[in-house]
Write an enzyme that holds these catalytic residues in place. Structure first.
Site, short mmCIF file in Angstrom:
data_model
loop_
_atom_site.label_atom_id
_atom_site.label_comp_id
_atom_site.label_asym_id
_atom_site.label_seq_id
_atom_site.Cartn_x
_atom_site.Cartn_y
_atom_site.Cartn_z
N SER A 100 0.87 -1.18 0.00
CA SER A 100 0.00 0.00 0.00
C SER A 100 0.91 1.23 0.00
O SER A 100 2.10 1.10 0.29
CB SER A 100 -0.86 -0.02 1.28
OG SER A 100 -1.40 1.25 1.56
N TYR A 149 -2.56 -0.58 10.42
CA TYR A 149 -2.57 -0.92 8.99
C TYR A 149 -1.20 -0.56 8.38
O TYR A 149 -0.61 -1.36 7.65
CB TYR A 149 -3.70 -0.16 8.30
CG TYR A 149 -3.85 -0.43 6.82
CD1 TYR A 149 -4.59 -1.51 6.36
CD2 TYR A 149 -3.25 0.41 5.87
CE1 TYR A 149 -4.75 -1.75 5.00
CE2 TYR A 149 -3.39 0.16 4.51
CZ TYR A 149 -4.15 -0.91 4.08
OH TYR A 149 -4.28 -1.15 2.73
P1 NDP Z 1 -11.94 -5.44 0.00
O1 NDP Z 1 -12.46 -5.24 1.38
O2 NDP Z 1 -12.73 -4.92 -1.14
O3 NDP Z 1 -11.67 -7.02 -0.25
C1 NDP Z 1 -10.98 -7.75 0.74
C2 NDP Z 1 -10.81 -9.18 0.26
O4 NDP Z 1 -10.06 -9.89 1.26
C3 NDP Z 1 -12.11 -9.92 0.08
O5 NDP Z 1 -12.00 -10.79 -1.01
C4 NDP Z 1 -12.25 -10.70 1.38
O6 NDP Z 1 -12.96 -11.91 1.19
C5 NDP Z 1 -10.80 -11.03 1.69
N1 NDP Z 1 -10.57 -11.25 3.12
C6 NDP Z 1 -10.63 -10.34 4.11
N2 NDP Z 1 -10.40 -10.92 5.29
C7 NDP Z 1 -10.21 -12.24 5.04
C8 NDP Z 1 -9.94 -13.38 5.86
N3 NDP Z 1 -9.81 -13.26 7.18
N4 NDP Z 1 -9.80 -14.58 5.26
C9 NDP Z 1 -9.94 -14.71 3.92
N5 NDP Z 1 -10.20 -13.67 3.09
C10 NDP Z 1 -10.32 -12.46 3.66
O7 NDP Z 1 -10.47 -4.81 0.03
P2 NDP Z 1 -9.58 -4.19 -1.16
O8 NDP Z 1 -9.86 -4.88 -2.43
O9 NDP Z 1 -9.67 -2.74 -1.08
O10 NDP Z 1 -8.10 -4.58 -0.65
C11 NDP Z 1 -7.38 -5.68 -1.16
C12 NDP Z 1 -5.92 -5.53 -0.78
O11 NDP Z 1 -5.41 -4.34 -1.37
C13 NDP Z 1 -5.69 -5.40 0.73
O12 NDP Z 1 -4.50 -6.04 1.09
C14 NDP Z 1 -5.55 -3.90 0.91
O13 NDP Z 1 -4.83 -3.58 2.06
C15 NDP Z 1 -4.82 -3.54 -0.35
N6 NDP Z 1 -4.90 -2.15 -0.74
C16 NDP Z 1 -6.11 -1.57 -1.06
C17 NDP Z 1 -6.15 -0.26 -1.46
C18 NDP Z 1 -7.41 0.42 -1.88
O14 NDP Z 1 -7.36 1.61 -2.17
N7 NDP Z 1 -8.54 -0.26 -1.92
C19 NDP Z 1 -4.93 0.56 -1.52
C20 NDP Z 1 -3.73 -0.14 -1.15
C21 NDP Z 1 -3.74 -1.44 -0.79
P3 NDP Z 1 -14.40 -12.26 1.84
O15 NDP Z 1 -14.88 -11.06 2.59
O16 NDP Z 1 -15.26 -12.62 0.66
O17 NDP Z 1 -14.12 -13.42 2.72
#
Ligand code: NDP
Length: 255
Positions: free
Chosen positions: A146, A159
């Site tokens: 990130s 975070y």
């Molecule tokens: P979302 O909340 O949209 O998606 C998160 C994903 O992670 C979902 O598929 C969810 O699956 C999965 N997940 C969360 N917790 C668990 C768990 N305990 N076990 C299994 N699966 C899990 O987040 P983003 O798409 O925004 O973020 C994705 C990545 O990108 C993260 O690492 C985030 O830190 C990083 N990021 C995001 C940015 C942004 O601007 N959005 C910027 C920089 C980095 P489900 O809920 O279906 O189980």
């Protein structure tokens, strides 16, 4: 001429690909010809995500579900994945979570959840995959960082700590695994509008801040992460390891 970026027929496993950036990354890999195993904690969201990718008509699309914060569940889930689909050529550690509060009020349970989901998970998932990749003698691991891998912000210190940790885990894994022809790198996205940061992109003041703070003067588009991903997932990056590519419209290059 050989296409260095060709990943046709390679198997990719993307954690947290039921929605958000993980789903976009998985879609990009499928469009580039990879067979993709989608992942989440299960339920309709994951199955609908798989249906969307199957509709592209590219590569084989499968799913596996487990909680990335539960080491035993990860071991069982990754074991099942390898038994059913073989050792993936490409692993993307993307699953993540956000919690916001000033550090003086941050609940210990929230700290544990953030660190377990964003950092420990990459260790849990990578270890069995890297063992299988080592036996084969090739592999690509891409961890999702990130802008907070480099820069802090108010209310999200845990975070930031987890995402700073991801960059050093990337370097440490690269150090251990390069000899097995496994390249480990990170992609660090800027601001992309997903469910995780709904409170931010629906806030006009924050939206204005992002636009003013980003040299590109906008949020990222999901598909803009795919170029760096395909580079790091393909033979084009065979001598690149331990690196972190910011895909952030220039945000981390300016004050
Ligand atoms: P979302 O909340 O949209 O998606 C998160 C994903 O992670 C979902 O598929 C969810 O699956 C999965 N997940 C969360 N917790 C668990 C768990 N305990 N076990 C299994 N699966 C899990 O987040 P983003 O798409 O925004 O973020 C994705 C990545 O990108 C993260 O690492 C985030 O830190 C990083 N990021 C995001 C940015 C942004 O601007 N959005 C910027 C920089 C980095 P489900 O809920 O279906 O189980």
């Amino acid at each position: 001429m050989t296409n260095l970026f060709d990943i046709t027929g390679r198997t990719a496993f993307v954690t947290g690909s039921s929605r958000g950036l993980g789903h976009a990354l998985a879609t990009g890999l499928a469009e580039a010809g990879a067979n993709v195993v989608l992942h989440g904690r299960g339920g309709d969201t994951l199955e609908q995500a798989a249906e969307r990718l199957r509709a592209l008509g590219q590569g084989a699309i499968a799913t596996v579900s487990f909680d990335v914060t539960d080491a035993a569940a990860v071991e069982e889930g990754v074991g099942r994945l390898i038994a059913e689909h073989g050792c993936p050529e490409i692993l993307v550690n993307n699953a993540g979570v956000q919690r916001r509060a000033p550090i003086t009020e941050f609940a210990a349970q929230d700290w544990d959840d953030v660190v377990a989901t964003n950092l420990s998970s990459a260790f849990y998932v990578s270890q069995p995959v890297a063992r299988a990749m080592s036996e084969r003698g090739s592999g690509k691991i891409i961890n999702i960082g990130s802008v907070q891998s480099m820069l802090a912000r108010q209310t999200i210190a845990p975070y930031s700590a987890s995402k700073g940790g991801i960059v050093m885990l990337t370097k440490g894994m690269a150090a251990d695994l390069a000899r097995f022809n496994i390249q480990v790198n990170a992609i660090s996205p800027g601001y992309f509008a997903t469910e995780m940061n709904r409170d931010l992109w629906t806030d006009e003041a924050f939206n204005t801040w992002v636009i003013n703070r980003t040299p590109a003067q906008r949020w990222g588009r999901f598909e803009e992460l795919v170029g760096a991903l395909v580079f790091l997932a393909s033979d084009a990056s065979s001598f690149v390891s331990g690196q972190n590519i910011f895909v952030d419209g220039g945000m981390t290059s300016v004050v």
